[in-house]
Write a protein that holds these residues in place. Sequence first.
Motif, PDB file in Angstrom:
ATOM      1  N   SER A 135       2.351   4.993   0.119  1.00 42.46           N
ATOM      2  CA  SER A 135       2.097   6.199   0.609  1.00 42.46           C
ATOM      3  C   SER A 135       3.061   7.289   0.409  1.00 42.46           C
ATOM      4  N   ARG A 189       0.611  -1.246  -0.060  1.00 37.10           N
ATOM      5  CA  ARG A 189      -0.032  -0.012  -0.020  1.00 37.10           C
ATOM      6  C   ARG A 189       0.719   1.165   0.220  1.00 37.10           C
ATOM      7  N   ASP A 195       6.039   3.286   7.444  1.00 34.49           N
ATOM      8  CA  ASP A 195       4.690   3.007   6.971  1.00 34.49           C
ATOM      9  C   ASP A 195       4.627   1.558   6.313  1.00 34.49           C
ATOM     10  N   VAL A 218      -0.642  -6.764   8.470  1.00 31.51           N
ATOM     11  CA  VAL A 218      -1.063  -5.611   8.564  1.00 31.51           C
ATOM     12  C   VAL A 218      -1.014  -5.375  10.313  1.00 31.51           C
ATOM     13  N   LYS A 219      -0.592  -4.577  10.953  1.00 33.90           N
ATOM     14  CA  LYS A 219      -0.460  -4.414  12.203  1.00 33.90           C
ATOM     15  C   LYS A 219      -1.901  -3.686  12.775  1.00 33.90           C
ATOM     16  N   GLU A 220      -2.287  -4.167  13.705  1.00 32.11           N
ATOM     17  CA  GLU A 220      -3.747  -3.862  14.171  1.00 32.11           C
ATOM     18  C   GLU A 220      -3.496  -2.599  15.185  1.00 32.11           C
ATOM     19  N   SER A 221      -4.671  -1.933  15.419  1.00 25.70           N
ATOM     20  CA  SER A 221      -4.434  -0.721  16.584  1.00 25.70           C
ATOM     21  C   SER A 221      -4.447  -1.574  17.849  1.00 25.70           C
ATOM     22  N   SER A 222      -3.700  -0.699  18.570  1.00 23.89           N
ATOM     23  CA  SER A 222      -3.714  -1.624  20.063  1.00 23.89           C
ATOM     24  C   SER A 222      -4.616  -1.081  20.887  1.00 23.89           C
ATOM     25  N   PRO A 228       0.552   1.393  14.258  1.00 26.16           N
ATOM     26  CA  PRO A 228      -0.813   0.803  13.744  1.00 26.16           C
ATOM     27  C   PRO A 228      -1.167   1.064  12.443  1.00 26.16           C
ATOM     28  N   GLY A 229      -1.616  -0.032  11.688  1.00 26.20           N
ATOM     29  CA  GLY A 229      -2.098   0.146  10.358  1.00 26.20           C
ATOM     30  C   GLY A 229      -0.931  -0.002   9.253  1.00 26.20           C
ATOM     31  N   GLY A 230       0.579  -0.145  10.060  1.00 25.93           N
ATOM     32  CA  GLY A 230       1.605  -0.240   9.071  1.00 25.93           C
ATOM     33  C   GLY A 230       1.631  -1.646   8.452  1.00 25.93           C
ATOM     34  N   ARG A 231       2.446  -1.852   7.321  1.00 22.77           N
ATOM     35  CA  ARG A 231       2.404  -3.123   6.460  1.00 22.77           C
ATOM     36  C   ARG A 231       3.870  -3.718   6.599  1.00 22.77           C
TER      37      ARG A 231
END
Length: 387
Positions: free
Chosen positions: A236, A234, A304, A383-387, A326-329
């Motif tokens: 950015s 993705r 990112d 994909v890292k989720e929000s904590s 969070p949201g990083g890939r």
Amino acid sequence: MAPDAPMTVTVVGIGADGWAGLTDGARRELQSATTIHGAQRHLEYLPGEVTADRRPWPSPLLPALDDLSDGVHVLASGDPMFYGVGATLSRRRPDLELRVLPHLSSFALACARLGWPAEEVVVVSAVARDPAPVVRAVRAGRRVIVLSESGSTPAQLADLLDDAGPSPTMTVLEQLGGPREKVRTYRRSLRVDDLNVIAIDPVAPGVSDGEFEFEHDGQITKPDIRALTVAALRPSSGWIWDFGAGSGSVGISWALAGGGSVAAVERRTDRAERVARNAARAGVPLELVVGDTAELTAEMPVPDAIFIGGGLTENLAAACVGVLPPGGRLVANTVTVEGQSLVALLRNRFGGELRSYAVSDLAALGAGTAWQPRRPIVQWAYVKESS
């Protein structure tokens, strides 16, 4: 009790036409001033009728901006809010109430001299900044105005563009708006005034990112798999970490697609140098780390996205997962059975998705043709989720 009134600083823009080019309002403002800060060349434009205490900027400049007192005036070049001291003050001193009286910017004057519609032109400052956006804009077929740092900037840009491949027309515009104004096509023998801007006009249509040809030694992700990998990452405008960069093709393609920057890690010096050349030709900002992929560098910018093209280990993957916001890939590609076993383990530990890509190419076979399969690629995408 009423809050204290904010400190006021008045910023007046002046051009190479000096005192004569100012509006009546700007002249009255400077005539009423008690203290005027500015560059020595700007202060020299002031006539004797301006009786204010004239204070040339020291070097370094920024501490002096912190010490500005209430009611002082600042003399600045052109439009102070266009890459000027007014913009710096606005960011650095939010406590101030700025009164700004702008003059014409060098950008506006350059577009006027060349007959270029301003809204179609990219502006890049080369003053203590990475010039990579110049190459990117020229490769895209865009006209560019470059704000120079000195008289040596045109030659530096010419070298950069020679290395990058395109052959645009460069025009140097010196002392714009003043009695010593010159507008000349750039050539190596020119002696250029320090007060200049550079206009760059591509002579050919833009080159799309997909057509960029990477220099490589065989260590490169093929274009079809590269496209799938970049899509999974993705693109950015932020940063990508590219581990085991090889030629840098994945990281640079990601940056070209989203306007981002690359932090590349490559242990082989020759390949690291090749990554640097490819990034310069593409116009992509690059931070290069020559070392083992197992050693995360604390000074690297927050990513990112992260691509691991070589040197994948469980420890490296865990460190990357920890660094990602969070949201990083995170994407890792592998072709070996051992690597495939490792990404299966990583998926079980951290989550994410596993994909297998099998591609065949048409190749000659005797008097005819047949499909020749490549080695399958297994990709772990996380994909890292929000904590």
